[in-house]
Design a protein around this motif. Structure first.
Motif, mmCIF file in Angstrom:
data_model
loop_
_atom_site.group_PDB
_atom_site.id
_atom_site.type_symbol
_atom_site.label_atom_id
_atom_site.label_comp_id
_atom_site.label_asym_id
_atom_site.label_seq_id
_atom_site.Cartn_x
_atom_site.Cartn_y
_atom_site.Cartn_z
ATOM 1 N N ASP A 8 27.387 29.574 21.604
ATOM 2 C CA ASP A 8 28.212 28.392 21.356
ATOM 3 C C ASP A 8 27.400 27.110 21.476
ATOM 4 O O ASP A 8 26.629 26.938 22.432
ATOM 5 C CB ASP A 8 29.371 28.335 22.354
ATOM 6 N N TYR A 9 27.630 26.178 20.525
ATOM 7 C CA TYR A 9 26.982 24.873 20.549
ATOM 8 C C TYR A 9 28.025 23.777 20.343
ATOM 9 O O TYR A 9 28.990 23.972 19.617
ATOM 10 C CB TYR A 9 25.900 24.777 19.475
ATOM 11 N N PRO A 10 27.824 22.610 20.953
ATOM 12 C CA PRO A 10 28.815 21.531 20.839
ATOM 13 C C PRO A 10 28.780 20.872 19.464
ATOM 14 O O PRO A 10 27.712 20.712 18.862
ATOM 15 C CB PRO A 10 28.383 20.547 21.923
ATOM 16 N N ILE A 11 29.956 20.480 18.982
ATOM 17 C CA ILE A 11 30.037 19.770 17.703
ATOM 18 C C ILE A 11 30.576 18.356 17.889
ATOM 19 O O ILE A 11 30.621 17.585 16.928
ATOM 20 C CB ILE A 11 30.926 20.522 16.696
ATOM 21 N N ASP A 12 30.985 17.994 19.122
ATOM 22 C CA ASP A 12 31.496 16.652 19.351
ATOM 23 C C ASP A 12 30.349 15.692 19.651
ATOM 24 O O ASP A 12 29.192 16.095 19.743
ATOM 25 C CB ASP A 12 32.520 16.643 20.495
ATOM 26 N N GLN A 13 30.678 14.398 19.789
ATOM 27 C CA GLN A 13 29.647 13.402 20.058
ATOM 28 C C GLN A 13 29.003 13.652 21.408
ATOM 29 O O GLN A 13 29.671 13.897 22.398
ATOM 30 C CB GLN A 13 30.259 12.005 20.030
ATOM 31 N N ARG A 14 27.688 13.567 21.425
ATOM 32 C CA ARG A 14 26.922 13.775 22.653
ATOM 33 C C ARG A 14 26.062 12.541 22.930
ATOM 34 O O ARG A 14 25.873 11.683 22.053
ATOM 35 C CB ARG A 14 26.036 15.012 22.519
ATOM 36 N N SER A 15 25.540 12.468 24.136
ATOM 37 C CA SER A 15 24.729 11.305 24.497
ATOM 38 C C SER A 15 23.550 11.731 25.358
ATOM 39 O O SER A 15 23.591 12.763 26.033
ATOM 40 C CB SER A 15 25.578 10.277 25.256
ATOM 41 N N TYR A 16 22.513 10.919 25.293
ATOM 42 C CA TYR A 16 21.385 11.050 26.207
ATOM 43 C C TYR A 16 21.115 9.642 26.743
ATOM 44 O O TYR A 16 20.751 8.737 25.982
ATOM 45 C CB TYR A 16 20.150 11.600 25.512
#
Length: 318
Positions: free
Chosen positions: A84-92
């Motif tokens: 599973d991998y995220p598809i929503d907005q991510r941040s660093y």
């Protein structure tokens, strides 16, 4: 004796039935275990996309399919795995935790005039969910860093994002003096734009593909550029800021005094002009009148003027 024999036979029959029931239950459990090993099911959260890979004893561990977000009880083969991998907005974010403290994490940049600056950075993005791109990301990056897990995802960002951010800021920071980045909003904006451009050039080369898109990417539109913002670069030596503020205070005081001197000069020129026009006595009289020290009344020619005379109150004796 006959009765005892009948009773024993009945008990034997009941024991045989009970044994068959237990045996049947055990067989059913064994069958369920076999079925669960033969038939495997996968679920994905609404904000996750799954990569289905084979893993049975009779097939290679190769990519099979994409499991869409929000899938429930998706039938997959025995031994198969879904990553599973995220598809929503991510941040660093660099400088997020403890951002208001002196020991907060920052990128160190050396300015054109050799001042060390601390810079806090925010990058917002989404994972490219195009099938071929996502499959490539998983096989080249995801498996190596366990990016399909929460801790592995964070490790992946630290391993691939942070070095490129450091390199991008270092490359463009030497084009600006520290005071420009600290005090000049236009220069800071130009610095941020240049750093963002350099970062978006370095990242795909480092990870091996265009695996990351902008925060507005939905899977059905253009990938777009990552959002890259920086806060005000600040000298690591706080004494430099104190010196700048002292200099600014001195310049402000100087400007204020110059303004006062200019105002005095204007007033002095006005006095000189009035003395030249009225004479020194006339100017003094005008000044006294304006200050209220001398009061006068204009009497019209051939006019009757009634001047009130103050009266003294008298006391009648009783």
């Amino acid at each position: 004796m006959v009765k005892l024999g009948n009773t024993g036979a009945a008990v034997a029959r009941r024991g045989g039935i009970k044994g068959k029931v237990i045996g049947g239950a055990i067989a059913a459990v064994i069958l369920l275990i076999i079925l669960f090993n033969i038939f495997n099911f996968a679920d994905t959260d609404a904000n996750k996309i799954g990569l289905h890979y084979g893993g049975g004893v009779v097939e290679d561990k190769k990519f099979k399919s994409i499991i869409p977000p929000g899938s429930t009880n998706k039938l997959i083969g025995p031994g198969d795995t879904v990553y599973d991998y995220p598809i929503d907005q991510r941040s660093y974010i660099i400088g997020g935790a403890g951002a208001d403290t002196d020991n907060a994490d920052e990128v160190t940049v050396v300015s054109k005039d050799n001042v060390r600056l601390g810079v806090r950075v925010q990058v917002y993005f989404t994972l490219n969910r195009s099938e071929d791109v996502l499959k490539s990301f998983h096989e080249r990056i995801g498996l190596k860093t366990d990016a399909y897990t929460d801790s592995g995802w964070n490790d992946m960002l630290q391993a691939y994002f942070r070095p490129q951010i450091d390199r991008a800021l270092a490359a463009v920071g030497t084009n600006y003096n520290w005071a420009e980045l600290y005090n000049n909003e236009a220069k800071k904006s130009a610095f941020q734009t240049a750093a963002a451009k350099e970062f978006t050039r370095l990242l795909p080369a480092a990870v091996g593909g265009d695996y990351f898109c902008g925060p507005s990417y939905t899977g059905n539109n253009a990938c777009g550029e990552l959002s890259f913002t920086i806060q005000k670069p600040t000298p690591l030596d706080k004494g430099i800021i104190d010196g700048l503020e002292a200099k600014q205070r001195a310049e402000l005081a100087k400007a204020t005094q110059e303004q006062k001197n200019q105002q005095v000069n204007v007033e002095l020129q006005s006095v000189k002009q009035q003395v030249a026009l009225l004479g020194s006595q006339g100017y003094l009289l005008k000044t006294a009148i304006e200050s209220g020290k001398i009061q006068f009344m204009v009497i019209p020619q051939n006019g009757n003027v009634s001047i009130p005379v103050p009266t003294t109150a008298t006391t009648t004796p009783r």
